[in-house]
Design an enzyme around this catalytic site. Structure first.
Site, PDB file in Angstrom:
ATOM      1  N   LEU A   1       0.827  -1.206   0.000  1.00 15.41           N
ATOM      2  CA  LEU A   1       0.000   0.000   0.000  1.00 15.41           C
ATOM      3  C   LEU A   1       0.862   1.257   0.000  1.00 15.41           C
ATOM      4  O   LEU A   1       0.560   2.227  -0.709  1.00 15.41           O
ATOM      5  CB  LEU A   1      -0.934   0.005   1.219  1.00 15.41           C
TER       6      LEU A   1
ATOM      7  N   ILE B   1      15.867  20.594  12.332  1.00 15.56           N
ATOM      8  CA  ILE B   1      15.705  19.602  13.398  1.00 15.56           C
ATOM      9  C   ILE B   1      16.723  18.467  13.288  1.00 15.56           C
ATOM     10  O   ILE B   1      16.923  17.714  14.226  1.00 15.56           O
ATOM     11  CB  ILE B   1      14.260  19.061  13.407  1.00 15.56           C
TER      12      ILE B   1
ATOM     13  N   SER C   1      17.710  15.948  10.271  1.00 18.94           N
ATOM     14  CA  SER C   1      17.923  15.158   9.064  1.00 18.94           C
ATOM     15  C   SER C   1      17.589  15.956   7.810  1.00 18.94           C
ATOM     16  O   SER C   1      16.739  16.846   7.823  1.00 18.94           O
ATOM     17  CB  SER C   1      17.054  13.897   9.105  1.00 18.94           C
TER      18      SER C   1
ATOM     19  N   GLU D   1      22.596  13.591   8.719  1.00 12.50           N
ATOM     20  CA  GLU D   1      22.287  12.210   9.118  1.00 12.50           C
ATOM     21  C   GLU D   1      22.177  11.248   7.935  1.00 12.50           C
ATOM     22  O   GLU D   1      21.371  10.315   7.944  1.00 12.50           O
ATOM     23  CB  GLU D   1      21.011  12.166   9.969  1.00 12.50           C
TER      24      GLU D   1
ATOM     25  N   ASP E   1      16.762  14.214  20.936  1.00 11.86           N
ATOM     26  CA  ASP E   1      15.346  14.204  20.564  1.00 11.86           C
ATOM     27  C   ASP E   1      14.526  13.326  21.498  1.00 11.86           C
ATOM     28  O   ASP E   1      14.879  12.173  21.752  1.00 11.86           O
ATOM     29  CB  ASP E   1      15.170  13.695  19.132  1.00 11.86           C
TER      30      ASP E   1
ATOM     31  N   HIS F   1      13.842  17.872  21.089  1.00 10.13           N
ATOM     32  CA  HIS F   1      12.766  18.091  20.109  1.00 10.13           C
ATOM     33  C   HIS F   1      11.618  17.137  20.395  1.00 10.13           C
ATOM     34  O   HIS F   1      11.825  15.970  20.743  1.00 10.13           O
ATOM     35  CB  HIS F   1      13.276  17.855  18.688  1.00 10.13           C
TER      36      HIS F   1
ATOM     37  N   GLU G   1       6.807  20.473  17.361  1.00  6.93           N
ATOM     38  CA  GLU G   1       5.822  20.643  16.301  1.00  6.93           C
ATOM     39  C   GLU G   1       4.786  21.658  16.743  1.00  6.93           C
ATOM     40  O   GLU G   1       4.280  21.606  17.851  1.00  6.93           O
ATOM     41  CB  GLU G   1       5.145  19.301  16.016  1.00  6.93           C
TER      42      GLU G   1
ATOM     43  N   HIS H   1       5.570  17.415   7.090  1.00  7.65           N
ATOM     44  CA  HIS H   1       4.922  16.171   6.666  1.00  7.65           C
ATOM     45  C   HIS H   1       4.050  16.386   5.432  1.00  7.65           C
ATOM     46  O   HIS H   1       3.266  15.513   5.061  1.00  7.65           O
ATOM     47  CB  HIS H   1       4.102  15.578   7.811  1.00  7.65           C
TER      48      HIS H   1
END
Length: 750
Positions: A18, A426, A428, A479, A594, A637, A661, A690
């Protein structure tokens, strides 16, 4: 005869079919018809598998292309007007609300995204507006019931219950849940009637909100909802399904409703045992959640059988504690040695456990019970007694950093001399195809270590140079050597095991592969020092060291069941403490630790917070950084959880800077920070990573102004709301360039 059931099944597919199909659709490589065809094929395989395993009562509509709460919003037309009226197709409207849309047909922001109770799954938050017109607007729940019927399965359709839907939703100013009760009841009843018309016998209404603290007003809302709803069931039998805890606040009300089934969790909701033992109505079926739907260890049959016997009931169905969405698909393709593999049970194996428990109860399988007893009688691991002793000897000073924050803040400001509103990311940067391909080649030993390191160094250099070019103040190395923020650390710690295909859905197409804590955890060698020190050697600007905190490593792993979460976390904390001190010794002056999942195992009931979680989770974080020098700046974070009610605990982590966030939650947390006079420096995310949507300079500028209206400018950092590994290079660079331009404009204003 004992009956078996499950609450839901993983939907990504055995090999993440999926995920790959949906991402192809996003890239316009397949059309809507092909995506629907693949979805239908995945469902067919899952229906067939569950039936073949011997499960008696099989759910439908537990499949989703993105999220079950978003599915419910679309079913009942709970959509923003701008989306409802747009020219996008129905499917593209759905994905626009899931991940944002920017194109010729509009500019749509994604819905807020929050953690699904105490899991690492994320749901999308519907919003009721004054113009919301509740009506049946999709046929998904009916179509999937008919698909199962075509396969000879009389399934039990699953739907987020009305109480939970209202509890999880947002409401336009001036509106409340009560304003939509009547219309929502009509909507659910219409679903009942349509299901009855096509031959459904049962419907499962998921009400996990009932395991949280339910006050008197909420209890009345629940009772009023169901009194109205059950006045017209259209001949359906109703199962109210709860999970993730107990129903102590509403047990009396729940058990007196005119429903045929009640599902209770006996894994996390241990108080449910006492409630049922006290009284359970004879006219209702108890769906007994005795097989853990969130962890991957084998069920101890003796304990489950003893639990069931203690309930003193005959009219029950064996079930999982929650949906199997939260565990991987199957152990079958894993390459663990048999002596290890026999301890694990993923989704497919949990079906077998239910069937074996049924056979034992029906007197048909004494061999399965004997084999299970043998498994739990065997010694699994050798205990690290030295590590246990080290934890026992930790004093209060081991959890306390000196001097206090105010003195560290003044010292760090003088040393770093950063501009107002310092900018950073943040951690990466995009994990593009060539990054993943090169890592895979190295893992398969098809390229040398020197070639691999050269590739990582070149990629790191390129992104360091670009960060300097656009004017970021504190850089990151990107990263590129890491696969996942938890898996990477687990691979470099003693005591961990890793599956090959143990993927679990986190949100939408995002899957994670949680490592397994097999034994005692310790660090054998430095993990991140090489690449952090390399990156710092390539620039005069500050480069952050990037670590994952102990609570998040624990929460995003499958934890042991033979050791307390507290002791497991302290083991990890001591290992990460060693890494922090090595980074500091190698010239890394800013270290981000984090704790994205800090809230994840916070008990759903406020009354249990301190005694069960915060009293050890927060000190575990402090243990990690308690020995660093005052001039070393510690960042942390957090993302996609509701933190407003644990602000004092967050401040008690004693970090120097906290980023979190905020873009999908409309900066709500800032009001609470302001109210509680939060002293630590903060970096509220100024745009949503996102989503592929690129925020404009003007949009980010307005967001920064909103932040500065609530937080003193001297306390504010500017950053995206999360890491950027899942984004593409084009959108990442465009968004960060707009962010730095917005900051420059605001600095001029100030």
């Amino acid at each position: 005869m004992t009956q078996t059931s499950i609450i839901g099944f993983p939907r990504l597919g055995e090999n993440r079919e999926l995920k790959f199909a949906t991402e192809k659709y996003f890239r316009n490589e397949i059309n809507e018809e092909e995506l629907f065809r693949i979805g239908k094929e995945i469902r067919r395989k899952h229906f067939t598998l569950v039936k073949k395993a011997g499960i008696d009562s099989i759910p439908s509509n537990d499949f989703s292309f993105y999220d079950q709460t978003l599915d419910a919003a679309f079913l009942f037309n709970i959509l923003p007007k701008e989306v409802e009226k747009s020219d996008l197709s129905s499917l593209d409207k759905y994905f626009a609300l899931a991940r944002g849309y920017q194109g010729e047909k509009g500019d749509i922001k994604a819905l807020p995204m929050k953690k699904w109770f105490n899991t690492n799954y994320h749901y999308l938050v519907p919003k009721f507006e004054k113009d919301t017109s509740i009506q049946i607007s999709t046929s998904k729940i009916f179509d999937e019931f008919l698909e199962a019927k075509d396969l000879g399965i009389d399934s039990r359709p699953v739907l987020v219950g009305p109480f939970t839907l209202l509890q999880l939703s947002e409401f336009e100013d001036g509106l409340a849940a009560r304003d939509f009760v009547a219309d929502l009841v009509k909507g659910y009843q219409e679903v009942f009637h349509k299901l009855n018309e096509i031959g459904a016998e049962w419907i499962q209404l998921d009400e996990p909100a009932l395991v949280k603290d339910v006050d008197e007003a909420e209890k009345k809302l629940f009772v009023d909802l169901y009194d109205s709803l059950l006045a017209d069931k259209a001949g359906l039998k109703i199962l109210i399904q709860t999970y993730f805890g107990d129903v102590r606040d509403v047990y009396q009300e729940l058990t007196t409703l005119a429903v045929e089934g009640i599902g209770l969790d006996f894994v996390e909701g241990t108080k449910n045992i006492e409630l049922v033992q006290t009284a359970f109505p004879e006219d209702k079926v108890l769906y007994a959640g005795v097989v853990n739907g969130k962890n991957i260890w084998r069920n101890d049959y003796s304990k489950s059988l003893a639990l069931l016997e203690s309930l003193g009931l005959e009219n029950y169905v064996l079930s999982t504690s929650c949906s199997l969405l939260h565990v991987p698909f199957t152990v079958e393709k894993e390459s663990f040695p048999e002596k290890i593999k026999r301890h694990f049970s993923f989704a497919k194996e949990k079906l077998q456990e239910l069937v074996e428990l049924k056979e034992i109860l029906d007197g048909e399988s004494s061999a399965a019970l004997a084999e299970n007893k043998d498994l739990f009688a065997s010694e699994r691991i050798a205990v690290n007694t030295a590590l246990g002793e080290k934890i026992n000897q930790l004093s209060e000073d081991a959890f306390t950093r000196k001097p206090d924050f105010s003195k560290r803040e003044a010292l760090q400001k003088d040393i770093f001399n950063l501009p107002l509103l310092p900018t950073t990311t943040i951690g990466s940067f995009p994990q593009t195809k060539d990054v993943k391909k090169t890592r895979a080649l190295f893992k398969r030993k098809e390229i040398s270590q020197d070639s691999y390191k050269e590739f990582i160094a070149n990629r790191t250099n390129d992104w360091l140079a670009w960060q300097e070019e656009i004017g970021l103040d504190v850089l990151v190395h990107g990263e590129f050597e890491r696969n996942d923020m938890v898996e990477y650390f687990g691979q470099n710690l003693e005591g961990y095991l890793f599956s090959k295909n143990g993927w679990v859905q986190s949100y939408g197409t995002r899957g994670v592969k949680p490592p397994i804590i097999w034994g005692d955890v310790s660090r054998a060698a430095p993990i991140t020092v090489e690449w952090s020190a390399y990156a710092q050697s390539q620039t005069d600007k500050i480069v952050k060291g990037m670590l994952t905190g102990p609570v998040t490593i624990l929460n995003w792993s499958f934890p042991r069941e033979d050791l307390s979460l507290r002791e497991s976390t302290l083991q990890i904390a001591l290992a990460i403490q060693e890494e922090v001190l090595d980074l500091e010794a190698n010239g890394i002056r800013v270290i981000q630790i984090d704790e994205a999942a800090l809230r994840e195992k916070l008990p759903l009931r406020r009354s249990d917070w301190n005694s069960e979680y915060l009293d050890w989770a927060i000190p575990a974080f402090r243990l990690v950084h308690s020995k660093v020098k005052p001039q070393t700046q510690i960042h942390t974070h957090m993302c996609y959880s509701e933190f407003t009610d644990i602000i004092p605990a967050i401040e008690n982590m004693d970090a120097d800077v906290i980023s979190f966030e905020a873009s999908r939650s409309n900066l709500e947390i800032l009001d609470e920070l302001q109210k509680q006079n939060f002293k630590i420096q903060v970096g509220p995310g100024v745009y949503d990573i996102h989503s592929p949507r690129i925020p404009s300079v003007e949009e980010i500028t307005e967001t920064i102004r909103a932040i500065l209206a609530k937080v003193p400018k001297e306390k504010v950092w500017i950053n995206p709301d999360c890491g950027l590994k899942t984004r593409g290079e084009r959108e990442t660079k465009a968004s960060l360039e707009n962010m730095t331009q917005a900051v420059k404009a605001i600095r001029k204003e100030l």
